[in-house]
Design a protein around this motif. Structure first.
Motif, PDB file in Angstrom:
ATOM      1  N   ALA A   1       0.830  -1.210   0.000  1.00 12.07           N
ATOM      2  CA  ALA A   1       0.000   0.000   0.000  1.00 12.07           C
ATOM      3  C   ALA A   1       0.864   1.260   0.000  1.00 12.07           C
ATOM      4  CB  ALA A   1      -0.927  -0.010   1.219  1.00 12.07           C
ATOM      5  N   ASP A   2       1.971   1.233   0.751  1.00 13.37           N
ATOM      6  CA  ASP A   2       2.898   2.370   0.765  1.00 13.37           C
ATOM      7  C   ASP A   2       3.463   2.609  -0.628  1.00 13.37           C
ATOM      8  OD1 ASP A   2       4.652   4.394   1.992  1.00 13.37           O
ATOM      9  OD2 ASP A   2       6.234   2.944   1.600  1.00 13.37           O
ATOM     10  N   ALA A   3       3.849   1.528  -1.294  1.00 13.86           N
ATOM     11  CA  ALA A   3       4.387   1.671  -2.649  1.00 13.86           C
ATOM     12  C   ALA A   3       3.328   2.183  -3.621  1.00 13.86           C
ATOM     13  CB  ALA A   3       4.940   0.327  -3.129  1.00 13.86           C
ATOM     14  N   LEU A   4       2.088   1.704  -3.466  1.00  9.38           N
ATOM     15  CA  LEU A   4       1.009   2.163  -4.347  1.00  9.38           C
ATOM     16  C   LEU A   4       0.732   3.650  -4.157  1.00  9.38           C
ATOM     17  CD1 LEU A   4      -1.512  -0.801  -4.021  1.00  9.38           C
ATOM     18  CD2 LEU A   4      -0.247  -0.127  -6.069  1.00  9.38           C
ATOM     19  N   SER A   5       0.692   4.094  -2.918  1.00 10.40           N
ATOM     20  CA  SER A   5       0.413   5.513  -2.654  1.00 10.40           C
ATOM     21  C   SER A   5       1.519   6.403  -3.196  1.00 10.40           C
ATOM     22  CB  SER A   5       0.242   5.731  -1.152  1.00 10.40           C
ATOM     23  OG  SER A   5       0.069   7.108  -0.865  1.00 10.40           O
ATOM     24  N   ALA A   6       2.771   5.967  -2.996  1.00 11.90           N
ATOM     25  CA  ALA A   6       3.897   6.772  -3.481  1.00 11.90           C
ATOM     26  C   ALA A   6       4.002   6.715  -4.997  1.00 11.90           C
ATOM     27  CB  ALA A   6       5.196   6.271  -2.848  1.00 11.90           C
TER      28      ALA A   6
ATOM     29  N   PRO B   1      18.552 -11.120 -24.302  1.00 13.62           N
ATOM     30  CA  PRO B   1      18.408 -12.569 -24.524  1.00 13.62           C
ATOM     31  C   PRO B   1      18.339 -13.332 -23.205  1.00 13.62           C
ATOM     32  CG  PRO B   1      20.120 -11.647 -25.941  1.00 13.62           C
ATOM     33  CD  PRO B   1      19.733 -10.564 -24.990  1.00 13.62           C
ATOM     34  N   GLY B   2      17.444 -14.318 -23.159  1.00 11.37           N
ATOM     35  CA  GLY B   2      17.289 -15.123 -21.950  1.00 11.37           C
ATOM     36  C   GLY B   2      16.210 -14.631 -21.014  1.00 11.37           C
ATOM     37  N   VAL B   3      15.544 -13.501 -21.350  1.00 14.49           N
ATOM     38  CA  VAL B   3      14.494 -12.950 -20.492  1.00 14.49           C
ATOM     39  C   VAL B   3      13.135 -13.372 -21.034  1.00 14.49           C
ATOM     40  CG1 VAL B   3      13.408 -10.834 -19.637  1.00 14.49           C
ATOM     41  CG2 VAL B   3      15.899 -10.999 -19.757  1.00 14.49           C
ATOM     42  N   GLU B   4      12.318 -13.955 -20.164  1.00  9.91           N
ATOM     43  CA  GLU B   4      10.977 -14.387 -20.562  1.00  9.91           C
ATOM     44  C   GLU B   4       9.971 -13.252 -20.414  1.00  9.91           C
ATOM     45  OE1 GLU B   4       7.722 -17.845 -19.346  1.00  9.91           O
ATOM     46  OE2 GLU B   4       9.808 -17.981 -18.686  1.00  9.91           O
ATOM     47  N   SER B   5      10.020 -12.533 -19.281  1.00  9.32           N
ATOM     48  CA  SER B   5       9.112 -11.408 -19.056  1.00  9.32           C
ATOM     49  C   SER B   5       9.724 -10.501 -18.000  1.00  9.32           C
ATOM     50  CB  SER B   5       7.731 -11.899 -18.604  1.00  9.32           C
ATOM     51  OG  SER B   5       7.852 -12.671 -17.416  1.00  9.32           O
ATOM     52  N   SER B   6       9.215  -9.254 -17.924  1.00 12.01           N
ATOM     53  CA  SER B   6       9.731  -8.286 -16.942  1.00 12.01           C
ATOM     54  C   SER B   6       8.585  -7.401 -16.484  1.00 12.01           C
ATOM     55  CB  SER B   6      10.850  -7.443 -17.558  1.00 12.01           C
ATOM     56  OG  SER B   6      10.375  -6.719 -18.673  1.00 12.01           O
ATOM     57  N   TYR B   7       8.678  -6.948 -15.222  1.00 13.73           N
ATOM     58  CA  TYR B   7       7.630  -6.123 -14.635  1.00 13.73           C
ATOM     59  C   TYR B   7       8.280  -5.019 -13.814  1.00 13.73           C
ATOM     60  CZ  TYR B   7       5.141 -10.432 -15.710  1.00 13.73           C
ATOM     61  OH  TYR B   7       4.643 -11.530 -16.351  1.00 13.73           O
ATOM     62  N   ALA B   8       7.942  -3.767 -14.130  1.00 15.25           N
ATOM     63  CA  ALA B   8       8.416  -2.632 -13.345  1.00 15.25           C
ATOM     64  C   ALA B   8       7.485  -2.437 -12.160  1.00 15.25           C
ATOM     65  CB  ALA B   8       8.461  -1.366 -14.206  1.00 15.25           C
ATOM     66  N   ILE B   9       8.039  -2.425 -10.956  1.00 14.04           N
ATOM     67  CA  ILE B   9       7.248  -2.263  -9.737  1.00 14.04           C
ATOM     68  C   ILE B   9       7.876  -1.180  -8.875  1.00 14.04           C
ATOM     69  CG2 ILE B   9       6.451  -4.655  -9.766  1.00 14.04           C
ATOM     70  CD1 ILE B   9       8.561  -5.330  -7.712  1.00 14.04           C
ATOM     71  N   GLN B  10       7.233  -0.900  -7.736  1.00 19.11           N
ATOM     72  CA  GLN B  10       7.722   0.110  -6.787  1.00 19.11           C
ATOM     73  C   GLN B  10       7.942   1.460  -7.472  1.00 19.11           C
ATOM     74  OE1 GLN B  10       8.072  -0.151  -3.581  1.00 19.11           O
ATOM     75  NE2 GLN B  10       7.897  -2.354  -3.243  1.00 19.11           N
ATOM     76  N   ALA B  11       6.970   1.863  -8.314  1.00 17.58           N
ATOM     77  CA  ALA B  11       7.041   3.154  -9.021  1.00 17.58           C
ATOM     78  C   ALA B  11       8.293   3.249  -9.880  1.00 17.58           C
ATOM     79  CB  ALA B  11       6.991   4.311  -8.030  1.00 17.58           C
ATOM     80  N   GLY B  12       8.693   2.123 -10.443  1.00 17.82           N
ATOM     81  CA  GLY B  12       9.872   2.143 -11.294  1.00 17.82           C
ATOM     82  C   GLY B  12      11.181   2.077 -10.536  1.00 17.82           C
ATOM     83  N   ARG B  13      11.121   1.898  -9.218  1.00 18.27           N
ATOM     84  CA  ARG B  13      12.353   1.789  -8.436  1.00 18.27           C
ATOM     85  C   ARG B  13      12.892   0.364  -8.422  1.00 18.27           C
ATOM     86  NH1 ARG B  13      10.338   4.613  -2.985  1.00 18.27           N
ATOM     87  NH2 ARG B  13       8.504   3.398  -3.576  1.00 18.27           N
ATOM     88  N   GLU B  14      12.116  -0.586  -8.935  1.00 19.59           N
ATOM     89  CA  GLU B  14      12.564  -1.984  -9.012  1.00 19.59           C
ATOM     90  C   GLU B  14      11.971  -2.615 -10.259  1.00 19.59           C
ATOM     91  OE1 GLU B  14      12.214  -6.242  -6.563  1.00 19.59           O
ATOM     92  OE2 GLU B  14      11.634  -4.344  -5.610  1.00 19.59           O
ATOM     93  N   ILE B  15      12.732  -3.473 -10.911  1.00 17.75           N
ATOM     94  CA  ILE B  15      12.221  -4.242 -12.044  1.00 17.75           C
ATOM     95  C   ILE B  15      12.462  -5.711 -11.749  1.00 17.75           C
ATOM     96  CG2 ILE B  15      14.402  -3.955 -13.326  1.00 17.75           C
ATOM     97  CD1 ILE B  15      12.588  -4.077 -15.884  1.00 17.75           C
ATOM     98  N   ARG B  16      11.385  -6.472 -11.870  1.00 22.55           N
ATOM     99  CA  ARG B  16      11.443  -7.906 -11.575  1.00 22.55           C
ATOM    100  C   ARG B  16      11.427  -8.657 -12.904  1.00 22.55           C
ATOM    101  NH1 ARG B  16       8.136  -9.426  -6.443  1.00 22.55           N
ATOM    102  NH2 ARG B  16       9.709  -7.947  -5.699  1.00 22.55           N
ATOM    103  N   ILE B  17      12.451  -9.484 -13.124  1.00 26.27           N
ATOM    104  CA  ILE B  17      12.680 -10.138 -14.422  1.00 26.27           C
ATOM    105  C   ILE B  17      12.584 -11.638 -14.247  1.00 26.27           C
ATOM    106  CG2 ILE B  17      14.363 -10.484 -16.271  1.00 26.27           C
ATOM    107  CD1 ILE B  17      15.523  -7.701 -15.289  1.00 26.27           C
TER     108      ILE B  17
END
Length: 514
Positions: free
Chosen positions: A417-422, A450-466
Motif C-alpha cells: 500500500a505504501d508503494a502504491l500511494s507513493a 536474450p534469456g528474459v521471458e518477461s519483466s515487470y516494473a514495480i515500486q514506481a519504477g524503483r525496481e524491475i522484476r525479471i
C-alpha cells in the motif's frame, strides 16, 4: 852632491844584490818543495794503483761467486719447471685417455638413443593409427563428429568460465560496494552542498504577506528588537529582503514555522508589534496549532475507524499534517496507505483493523525525525513501543521499506500500500506521461535482453522484476544477466535515485497422479 850620489848608488846596488839573493833563496826552496810534492804524488799513484788492483780482484771474485749462485738458482728453477711440465703432460695424457673412454660411451649411448627414437617413432605411428580408430569408434558410439564433440567441450568450458566470472564479479562488486560506501559519503556531502539549496528552500520556508514595505521596519523594530523577539519565541528565522510586500519564515520544523506564520499574521493585523505583544501572540498561536494538530489526528483516526490510539500518538499523527515527503503530504499519504491496506486485507480475508492501524502509523517516525536522530523507521519503532502498541503493528510498520523482514501477511500489505500511494501518478510531482514512458522503457530494455521471458516494473519504477528462461539461463549466469541489464538501464534510461534489478529463475516440474 857627489857624496850623495855615491850613497844612492850604493843603496841601489845593495837593493839589487838583496833582491838577487832573495830570488835565489826562493828558487832553491821552491825546487825542494816541488821535489817533495812529486815524490808524494808518485807514492799516492802507486798506492792508488795497488788499491785499484785489489778492488778489481775482490770485485771479480764477488762477480764470479754471484754468477755461480745465479747459475745454480737458474738450474734449480729449470729443473722444477721441467718436473711441473712432466707432471702436466702426465695429467693431460690421463685426461685424454679418460675423454676417449667417455667418447666411446657417448657414441654407444647415441646409438642406443637412436634405436629408442626409432622405436618411439614406430610406436607413435601405431598410436596415431590406434587413435584414429578410437576416434572413429567414439564417433560411431556417440553419434557425433570430432568437431561436434569439440563444440560440446567448448560449451562446458564456457559454462565453467561463466561460473568463475560470476564468482569473480560477486567478489569485485563486494569490494566495490565497500569502497563505494566510503566514497558515497564524500560524494553525497558535496552533492548536498551544491544541489540541496533549491529543495530546502522549497520545503523549509513559509511566506507571509504584508500590506506595505513600511511594515518591514515595524517588524524589525528599534535596533532589531522585534525581529529578535520573534525568532527567540518561535525558533524560526525571519528573512526580510528586497521581496516586495512579503516576509519569509525559514525553519526545518514545520510546526514551529506554522506557529510563527500565524503569530506574525496576527501581529500585522493588530498593528501593535513589540516584545511583550509578540510573546502573547506566539503563545496563542502555539495553542491554536496544538489544537489543530489534535483535531487533525483525531480526524484521521475517525476517518480510518481506529479509536483506541494513545493520545500522544494522535498528536504525532496530527503533526504529520505539516510534514511533506517529495512534495506529498505525509498525513494524507498515511490515510491513503491505511485505506489501501484495509481494502486489500478485506479482499484477502485478513485482519482489516491491523492492516489499517499499521498503515496509518507506518510513517509516524517522520513526525519526530527533525528532533531525534535516526531513520523514521527506527524512530517509529521506538515511539510505538513507548506507547504500548502491539508487536504485530510494530512489525508491519518496521517492514514497510524492507529494512526488516515482514513477519505477517498484513506487513506485506502495508508495504504494498505504501508503494502504491507513493507510485500514484502525480503523488510525487511526476507527470503521468513521463511516468508511463519511463516504466515502459524500463520493461522494454529488460525484455529485449536474450534469456528474459518477461519483466515487470514495480515500486514506481524503483525496481524491475525479471523472469529468466530456465532452459537458456543457468543459476551461475544469473549474476551476469542482472549485471548486463543494469548496465543497459544505466546507459539508455534517465531516472532519479537507483533501480533494483531482480532476476528470478524458476524451474517447475509438473506431473499428475492417476
Amino acid at each position: 852632491m857627489g857624496r850623495i850620489g855615491t850613497v844612492l848608488l850604493l843603496v841601489v846596488v845593495a837593493l839589487l844584490i838583496g833582491i838577487l839573493i832573495g830570488y835565489i833563496l826562493r828558487k832553491t826552496k821552491a825546487e825542494k818543495t816541488i821535489g817533495s810534492a812529486e815524490t808524494m804524488a808518485k807514492n799516492l799513484i802507486l798506492d792508488a794503483e795497488n788499491r785499484s788492483e785489489q778492488i778489481r780482484r775482490e770485485s771479480l771474485a764477488e762477480a764470479k761467486q754471484e754468477a755461480k749462485n745465479l747459475r745454480n738458482e737458474a738450474e734449480r728453477d729449470i729443473k722444477e719447471r721441467r718436473d711441473e711440465v712432466k707432471r702436466t703432460e702426465n695429467r693431460l695424457i690421463q685426461k685424454e685417455s679418460s675423454l676417449d673412454k667417455k667418447l666411446e660411451s657417448i657414441e654407444r649411448k647415441e646409438e642406443a638413443i637412436s634405436r629408442k627414437l626409432q622405436s618411439i617413432s614406430d610406436k607413435e605411428k601405431d598410436l596415431e593409427s590406434f587413435r584414429e580408430k578410437q576416434i572413429a569408434e567414439l564417433e560411431r558410439i556417440s553419434g557425433c563428429t570430432a568437431e561436434e564433440a569439440k563444440q560440446l567441450l567448448l560449451a562446458d568450458i564456457e559454462r565453467d568460465v561463466r561460473h568463475d566470472a560470476s564468482v569473480m564479479i560477486r567478489d569485485i562488486e563486494t569490494k566495490a560496494k565497500e569502497e563505494a560506501d566510503r566514497k558515497a559519503k564524500e560524494i553525497i556531502t558535496g552533492a548536498i552542498q551544491r544541489c540541496a539549496a533549491d529543495h530546502v528552500a522549497e520545503t523549509t520556508v513559509s511566506v507571509v504577506s504584508i500590506p506595505s514595505d513600511e511594515m518591514k521596519g515595524r517588524i524589525i523594530g528599534r535596533e532589531g528588537r522585534n525581529i529578535r523577539a520573534i525568532e527567540a519565541a518561535t525558533g524560526v528565522e525571519l528573512i526580510i529582503d528586497d521581496t516586495p510586500e512579503a516576509v519569509i519564515l525559514s525553519g526545518f520544523d514545520p510546526v514551529r514555522r506554522e506557529i510563527a506564520r500565524i503569530a506574525l499574521e496576527r501581529l500585522i493585523v493588530d498593528g501593535r508589534i513589540h516584545p511583550a505583544r509578540i510573546e502573547e501572540m506566539v503563545e496563542k498561536a502555539q495553542k491554536e496549532v496544538n489544537n489543530i494538530i489534535k483535531e487533525e489526528g483525531e480526524s484521521a483516526t475517525f476517518e480510518v475507524g481506529i479509536h483506541n490510539l494513545h493520545p500522544e500518538l494522535v498528536k504525532l499523527l496530527g503533526r504529520l499534517r505539516y510534514r511533506t515527503s517529495y512534495g506529498q503530504n505525509v498525513l494524507k499519504h498515511s490515510l491513503e496507505v491505511a485505506h489501501l491496506a484495509g481494502l486489500m486485507a478485506g479482499e484477502l480475508g485478513m485482519d482489516i483493523k491491523l492492516a489499517q492501524r499499521a498503515g496509518l502509523l507506518h510513517d509516524i517516525g517522520k513526525a519526530l525525525d527533525h528532533e531525534i536522530q535516526g531513520t523514521h523507521v527506527d524512530i517509529g519503532i521506538d515511539v510505538l513501543r513507548k506507547y504500548k502498541e502491539s508487536e504485530a503493528v510494530i512489525d508491519a510498520m518496521a517492514a514497510h521499506h524492507g529494512d526488516y523482514e515482514p513477519k505477517s501477511a498484513e506487513a506485506v500489505l502495508v508495504a504494498a500500500a505504501d508503494a502504491l500511494s507513493a507510485a500514484r501518478p502525480g503523488a510525487r510531482r511526476e507527470t503521468l506521461d513521463s511516468y508511463i514512458k519511463r516504466l515502459q522503457k524500463l520493461e522494454e530494455i529488460a525484455s529485449s535482453t536474450p534469456g528474459v521471458e518477461s519483466s515487470y516494473a514495480i515500486q514506481a519504477g524503483r525496481e524491475i522484476r525479471i523472469i529468466a528462461k530456465p532452459d537458456e539461463v543457468s543459476d551461475d549466469s544469473l549474476e551476469m544477466l542482472a549485471r548486463d541489464i543494469a548496465k543497459k538501464i544505466e546507459s539508455e534510461l534517465e531516472y532519479p535515485g537507483q533501480i533494483k534489478v531482480n532476476v528470478i529463475r524458476e524451474t517447475r516440474a509438473i506431473d499428475y497422479a492417476k
